[in-house]
Design an enzyme around this catalytic site. Structure first.
Site, PDB file in Angstrom:
ATOM      1  N   ASP A  13       0.878  -1.170   0.000  1.00 34.08           N
ATOM      2  CA  ASP A  13       0.000   0.000   0.000  1.00 34.08           C
ATOM      3  C   ASP A  13       0.914   1.218   0.000  1.00 34.08           C
ATOM      4  O   ASP A  13       2.116   1.112   0.281  1.00 34.08           O
ATOM      5  CB  ASP A  13      -0.910   0.006   1.247  1.00 34.08           C
ATOM      6  CG  ASP A  13      -1.782   1.262   1.298  1.00 34.08           C
ATOM      7  OD1 ASP A  13      -2.336   1.634   0.247  1.00 34.08           O
ATOM      8  OD2 ASP A  13      -1.896   1.893   2.363  1.00 34.08           O
ATOM      9  N   SER A  14       0.328   2.377  -0.273  1.00 30.78           N
ATOM     10  CA  SER A  14       1.116   3.599  -0.220  1.00 30.78           C
ATOM     11  C   SER A  14       1.523   3.914   1.224  1.00 30.78           C
ATOM     12  O   SER A  14       2.394   4.745   1.449  1.00 30.78           O
ATOM     13  CB  SER A  14       0.291   4.754  -0.791  1.00 30.78           C
ATOM     14  OG  SER A  14      -0.943   4.835  -0.116  1.00 30.78           O
ATOM     15  N   CYS A  76      -4.104  -1.052  -2.258  1.00 27.58           N
ATOM     16  CA  CYS A  76      -4.217   0.397  -2.358  1.00 27.58           C
ATOM     17  C   CYS A  76      -5.151   0.648  -3.523  1.00 27.58           C
ATOM     18  O   CYS A  76      -4.898   0.182  -4.640  1.00 27.58           O
ATOM     19  CB  CYS A  76      -2.838   0.997  -2.634  1.00 27.58           C
ATOM     20  SG  CYS A  76      -2.846   2.752  -3.004  1.00 27.58           S
ATOM     21  N   THR A  78      -5.757   3.422  -5.066  1.00 28.79           N
ATOM     22  CA  THR A  78      -5.178   4.320  -6.051  1.00 28.79           C
ATOM     23  C   THR A  78      -4.246   3.551  -6.989  1.00 28.79           C
ATOM     24  O   THR A  78      -4.287   3.726  -8.214  1.00 28.79           O
ATOM     25  CB  THR A  78      -4.428   5.464  -5.319  1.00 28.79           C
ATOM     26  OG1 THR A  78      -5.340   6.081  -4.413  1.00 28.79           O
ATOM     27  CG2 THR A  78      -3.901   6.485  -6.271  1.00 28.79           C
ATOM     28  N   GLU A 155      -5.191   9.706   9.138  1.00 22.84           N
ATOM     29  CA  GLU A 155      -3.786   9.609   9.563  1.00 22.84           C
ATOM     30  C   GLU A 155      -3.566  10.366  10.875  1.00 22.84           C
ATOM     31  O   GLU A 155      -2.711  10.030  11.675  1.00 22.84           O
ATOM     32  CB  GLU A 155      -2.865  10.188   8.475  1.00 22.84           C
ATOM     33  CG  GLU A 155      -2.832   9.364   7.202  1.00 22.84           C
ATOM     34  CD  GLU A 155      -1.770   8.275   7.216  1.00 22.84           C
ATOM     35  OE1 GLU A 155      -0.797   8.414   7.967  1.00 22.84           O
ATOM     36  OE2 GLU A 155      -1.939   7.288   6.475  1.00 22.84           O
ATOM     37  N   CYS A 184     -11.219   3.396  -0.754  1.00 23.85           N
ATOM     38  CA  CYS A 184      -9.889   3.799  -0.294  1.00 23.85           C
ATOM     39  C   CYS A 184      -9.613   2.971   0.948  1.00 23.85           C
ATOM     40  O   CYS A 184     -10.500   2.809   1.798  1.00 23.85           O
ATOM     41  CB  CYS A 184      -9.881   5.288   0.040  1.00 23.85           C
ATOM     42  SG  CYS A 184      -8.367   5.824   0.858  1.00 23.85           S
ATOM     43  N   HIS A 186      -8.121   3.458   3.566  1.00 20.21           N
ATOM     44  CA  HIS A 186      -8.228   4.121   4.868  1.00 20.21           C
ATOM     45  C   HIS A 186      -9.672   4.186   5.382  1.00 20.21           C
ATOM     46  O   HIS A 186      -9.910   4.225   6.583  1.00 20.21           O
ATOM     47  CB  HIS A 186      -7.732   5.567   4.787  1.00 20.21           C
ATOM     48  CG  HIS A 186      -6.244   5.724   4.819  1.00 20.21           C
ATOM     49  ND1 HIS A 186      -5.422   5.184   3.873  1.00 20.21           N
ATOM     50  CD2 HIS A 186      -5.440   6.384   5.688  1.00 20.21           C
ATOM     51  CE1 HIS A 186      -4.171   5.511   4.158  1.00 20.21           C
ATOM     52  NE2 HIS A 186      -4.151   6.234   5.260  1.00 20.21           N
TER      53      HIS A 186
HETATM   54  N1  DGL Z   1      -3.955   3.827  -0.024  1.00 22.13           N
HETATM   55  C1  DGL Z   1      -4.616   4.889  -0.750  1.00 22.13           C
HETATM   56  C2  DGL Z   1      -5.876   4.325  -1.405  1.00 22.13           C
HETATM   57  O1  DGL Z   1      -6.389   3.276  -1.033  1.00 22.13           O
HETATM   58  C3  DGL Z   1      -4.941   6.080   0.118  1.00 22.13           C
HETATM   59  C4  DGL Z   1      -3.739   6.885   0.574  1.00 22.13           C
HETATM   60  C5  DGL Z   1      -2.994   7.568  -0.551  1.00 22.13           C
HETATM   61  O2  DGL Z   1      -3.507   8.535  -1.139  1.00 22.13           O
HETATM   62  O3  DGL Z   1      -1.881   7.132  -0.833  1.00 22.13           O
HETATM   63  O4  DGL Z   1      -6.380   4.919  -2.318  1.00 22.13           O
END
Ligand code: DGL
Length: 264
Positions: A13-14, A76, A78, A155, A184, A186
């Site tokens: 993940d990011s 993730c 994104t 966060e 997303c 999060h």
């Molecule tokens: N992990 C990202 C997502 O699921 C969210 C956080 C980011 O923007 O990197 O889209």
């Protein structure tokens, strides 16, 4: 390299959000070894261009492949929305993203065929969810909305907070859907607030659980379910190890011990 049952599953993940996916996978598949990479040096991905997100996703995949994984989970939204094709072109490994499982679940639970999708700017711009939902059922109406302030609020740990609730009210105004995809990684952390604002009659689809179910079914199909009696989870981050441990404890409801900082 030959892919075998007892190799670990690789997840990236990011940053921290993918821990929601990791948690569901661990609950469903307690005998699997897992390697988790959080690209905390380059988070957030959601505000970047597809070219940059693809570059980051390929370097994350390359790192995990070198650790000899049997399956890659792109935890993730994104990255899944922008980079899955490039990853599949570049690497010869089974790959699961979070978009298709979420879309499938949403299409199966909607009763009035009105689905909402919320996510980062990059995810919503890609229209990946509406494409995936329409490929399952073209008569479904999909309303997609970016909610860029949610990630920083989460966060910050403001999970059940009046500020987060006020932001949710603004984002979710006039959304008349019966199903809402939390697009997303999060967002499951603020499920309570989102549910309160959108209305308790709206079904919230959390791609973490649907992705874990997809992982299980793909491992079964490929005859790659582990026959280990033990399991381990190794974490790698690209920055902010202490912060990852601190916030990650809240995501996972347990300590994160086996963790290392790396450079990609
Ligand atoms: N992990 C990202 C997502 O699921 C969210 C956080 C980011 O923007 O990197 O889209």
């Amino acid at each position: 390299m030959k892919i075998t049952k007892n190799l670990p599953i690789g997840i990236f993940d990011s940053g921290l959000g993918g821990l929601t996916v990791l948690k569901e996978i661990q609950e469903l598949l307690p005998n699997e070894n897992i390697i988790y990479l959080g690209d905390t040096a380059r988070v957030p991905y959601g505000i970047r261009t597809p070219e940059t997100i693809i570059k980051y996703s390929l370097s994350n995949t390359n790192f995990l492949i070198k650790k000899d994984i049997k399956l890659l989970v792109v935890a993730c939204n994104t990255s899944s929305a922008t980079s899955l094709e490039s990853i599949r072109e570049e690497f010869n490994i089974p790959v699961i993203g979070v978009i298709e499982p979420g879309a499938k679940m949403a299409a199966s639970v909607t009763t009035n065929r009105n689905i909402g999708v919320i996510g980062t700017d990059a995810t919503i711009k890609s229209s990946a969810y509406s494409k995936a939902i329409h490929s399952l059922n073209s008569s479904i109406e999909v309303t997609e909305r970016p909610c860029p302030l949610f990630v920083p609020l989460i966060e910050e740990g403001w999970l059940n907070d009046p500020v987060t609730e006020a932001v949710a009210k603004r984002y979710l105004e006039n959304m008349t859907v019966d199903t809402l995809v939390l697009g997303c990684t999060h967002y499951p952390l603020i499920k309570e607030v989102i549910g309160r604002v959108i209305g308790t009659n709206v079904k919230l689809v959390d791609s973490a659980l649907s992705t874990a179910l997809e992982v299980k079914s793909m491992l079964e199909k490929l005859d790659l379910l582990s026959n280990n009696n033990t399991n381990s989870t190794k974490f790698f981050v690209t920055d902010g190890l202490i912060r990852f441990k601190d916030i990650g404890r809240g995501f996972l409801s347990r300590e994160i011990d086996d963790i290392e900082k790396i450079d990609l």
